[in-house]
Design an enzyme around this catalytic site. Structure first.
Site, PDB file in Angstrom:
ATOM      1  N   LYS A 354       7.262  -6.242  -2.209  1.00  0.00           N
ATOM      2  CA  LYS A 354       8.152  -5.913  -1.100  1.00  0.00           C
ATOM      3  C   LYS A 354       8.842  -7.200  -0.649  1.00  0.00           C
ATOM      4  O   LYS A 354       8.181  -8.128  -0.196  1.00  0.00           O
ATOM      5  CB  LYS A 354       7.357  -5.312   0.061  1.00  0.00           C
ATOM      6  CG  LYS A 354       6.696  -3.984  -0.254  1.00  0.00           C
ATOM      7  CD  LYS A 354       5.882  -3.492   0.944  1.00  0.00           C
ATOM      8  CE  LYS A 354       5.104  -2.232   0.614  1.00  0.00           C
ATOM      9  NZ  LYS A 354       5.977  -1.062   0.421  1.00  0.00           N
ATOM     10  N   ARG A 431       0.090   7.140  -4.031  1.00  0.00           N
ATOM     11  CA  ARG A 431      -0.083   8.409  -4.752  1.00  0.00           C
ATOM     12  C   ARG A 431      -1.101   8.270  -5.879  1.00  0.00           C
ATOM     13  O   ARG A 431      -1.747   9.248  -6.258  1.00  0.00           O
ATOM     14  CB  ARG A 431       1.268   8.894  -5.265  1.00  0.00           C
ATOM     15  CG  ARG A 431       1.926   8.011  -6.282  1.00  0.00           C
ATOM     16  CD  ARG A 431       3.404   8.323  -6.454  1.00  0.00           C
ATOM     17  NE  ARG A 431       4.163   8.027  -5.243  1.00  0.00           N
ATOM     18  CZ  ARG A 431       5.444   8.323  -5.071  1.00  0.00           C
ATOM     19  NH1 ARG A 431       6.108   8.941  -6.047  1.00  0.00           N
ATOM     20  NH2 ARG A 431       6.064   8.018  -3.956  1.00  0.00           N
TER      21      ARG A 431
END
Length: 571
Positions: A354, A431
């Site tokens: 990020k 996920r």
């Protein structure tokens, strides 16, 4: 009206929210801690002992202060509003309540009576401040002995959110005036059924308690709340309303735990600390809650390749798979439910790091907001003790970091159901952890699953920062969760499960990739999770990336706890 002054404390509904201190404060004297976890029968009969550095070796040498949750005595009273004695009286008024006659006098009987007792000061102050009862408005009258606050409820006060706001406004007024004893009443209860009055009282209590809470554990100096008691006037008395108020207190304790877990930075809350918090919950409610914690080796035995791939880089803070089970000892048939929370205690993005101001990497401590809600719900349900449900609370806790041992873009990982995943983005890690957590949940024989995850930025593009997205192929479950959220005053919106989008998630070398194209990212994330849920199990995914955090308050919200508890109780 009688002069507002401090009255003697009443004894009903004594509250001791969050009476057990958080585990965050247990490590101030020793640099190391050790604990043993029972191993599930799926893995082994033996017990493993785990030693992990905490607090004394924490980056920055930060050691939290004790948790300071509100301790407020709450009760429903039949005292007339004009006769009540205390420090602060808050009145919730709708726009209709503020209507005036041809002489500019209030038409509302209660406001008329209060204004008469105050020699017209209430009318004058509301006119001067242009207070018309609109949502978000308030006006304060100060006297030598106390204060009266009018709070706008909008065109009508028909939802729990309105009463939460009233309670929060009362708490804010109490905080600014350092009030010890306050009361809250509605200008009018016309049209409210007995059940609505009870629910309104509960929502007001919730607003006051959560509005009074400040997380001061990481401040060198903090100002403690002075609020000691809350009287709720004019909404009825008796065992039913007292039970509902007590229910609100239990839920608030869970919400506060959820807030504290998310607020605490990653150098304080590690996967091991989340596991210890789960152990503490199980210890507190040991007659109804059991705990199993799996370490990396035990997860490897269960073939949790997707989860372990995410955790691989965090060699200093290894993963722990948390499984709490709530079950009362009654013999009646129980609906089996599972609550699964994403538990990334920090998400760097991995090799898909990020970067840039918009990445919000500094807020990635909140990537375990789903896990915090699940543990908060476990705490609340341990107090409430519903008898007709068996609830499994599941968190695959880990960090997503960067190291030579870490998962790389392009790697192929294998989940515990044998499905293979080509990792085309290491920053879509939640996920992957949820895949193995959902498989594990299905293996417990549950009938329904809700998972909560700060899964995608796409859901915030679609719904903004305050609304969660709900994804499920099951209409009945969708209706259950929407109704539970409405009753709790939390906002969510059902989103489509567009199956045609799954084509974009297919890999050329594995069963699937973990991220699709930019458009529809929240939907493809939900479709990915669906691949790991047994078709016989009803499942709903909540993408809570927006509402777990308040940018305005720079604090966690505890989102999800109230809805989860309400949903469990309705099963």
């Amino acid at each position: 009206m009688a002069t507002l002054r401090v009255s003697s404390l009443f004894a009903s509904s004594s509250s001791s929210l969050h009476s057990n201190p958080s585990v965050f404060t247990k490590y101030q004297s020793s640099p190391k801690w050790a604990f043993s976890f029972p191993v599930t029968p799926l893995c082994s009969k033996r017990s493993k002992r785990i030693v992990h550095c905490i607090a004394g070796d924490t980056l920055g040498l930060t050691r939290p202060n004790e948790s300071d949750a509100p301790k407020i005595s709450i009760g429903a009273k039949d005292t007339a509003v004009v006769q009540w004695q205390g420090d602060l009286l808050a009145i919730g008024a709708t726009e209709n309540d503020m209507a005036r006659d041809e002489n500019s006098k209030f038409k509302n009987p209660l406001l008329q009576q209060l204004d008469s007792e105050l020699n017209g000061l209430l009318s004058a102050a509301s006119s001067e401040e242009d207070f018309s009862g609109k949502s978000g408005q308030s006006v304060n009258l100060r006297f030598p002995g106390g204060r009266i606050t009018l709070v706008g409820l909008g065109s009508s006060a028909s939802s729990p959110t309105s009463y939460h706001s009233l309670g929060q406004a009362a708490a804010a007024a109490a905080k600014s005036s350092q009030a010890r004893n306050i009361a809250v009443a509605l200008a009018s209860t016309d049209g409210l059924s007995a059940e609505s009055k009870i629910n309104s009282a509960s929502a007001i209590a919730t607003g006051v308690v959560l509005g009074s809470f400040e997380d001061n554990r990481f401040r060198s100096e903090s100002k403690k709340s002075t609020l000691e008691s809350l009287d709720i006037l004019g909404l009825g008395t008796g065992p039913e309303i007292e039970r509902k108020i007590k229910y609100a207190e239990h839920v608030c304790a869970g919400v506060i735990l959820g807030r504290e877990l998310v607020n605490a930075p990653a150098n304080i809350v590690t996967p091991a600390v989340l596991a210890e918090e789960a152990k503490k919950i199980a210890s507190t409610y040991s007659d109804v809650i059991s705990v199993n914690i799996l370490d990396a080796e035990q997860c490897k035995e269960l073939k949790m390749g997707a989860y372990l791939a995410v955790a691989a880089a965090a060699t200093e803070n290894p993963p722990y798979f948390i499984h709490l089970c709530f079950k009362t000892p009654t013999k009646e048939r129980k609906t089996k439910l599972a609550l699964v929370g994403k538990g990334l205690t920090f998400d760097s993005g991995g090799y898909n790091l990020k970067v840039g101001a918009g990445s919000r990497i500094e807020l990635m401590k909140n990537d375990m907001g789903g896990a915090a809600a699940v543990l908060g719900a476990a705490k609340a349900l341990g107090e409430i003790r519903p008898s007709r449900v068996e609830v499994h609370f599941i968190v695959a806790a880990c960090e997503n970091m960067i190291s030579a041992e870490g998962m790389r873009p392009g790697d192929i990982v294998t989940a515990s159901n044998g499905k293979t995943i080509e990792v085309n983005n290491t920053d879509a890690e939640g996920r992957l952890t949820l895949a193995d957590a959902l498989i594990y949940a299905c293996n417990q024989g549950v009938e329904k699953i809700i998972d909560l995850a700060t899964l995608t930025g796409a859901i915030m593009v679609a719904l903004g920062p305050s609304v969660a997205g709900a994804f499920t192929p099951n209409d009945d479950l969708a209706r259950e969760v929407v109704e539970a959220a409405e009753a709790s005053g939390e906002k969510l919106w059902r989103m489509p499960m567009e199956e045609s989008y799954w084509e974009s998630m297919k890999s050329g070398v594995a069963d699937m990739i973990n991220t699709g194209p930019g458009n529809g990212g929240a939907i493809t994330g939900a479709l990915f999770l669906k691949q790991f849920v047994d078709e016989k199990v009803q499942w709903l995914h909540l993408d809570v990336a927006g509402p777990v955090w308040s940018d305005e308050k720079k604090n966690a919200t505890g989102y999800g706890v109230s809805t989860l508890v309400e949903w469990v109780l309705r099963n």
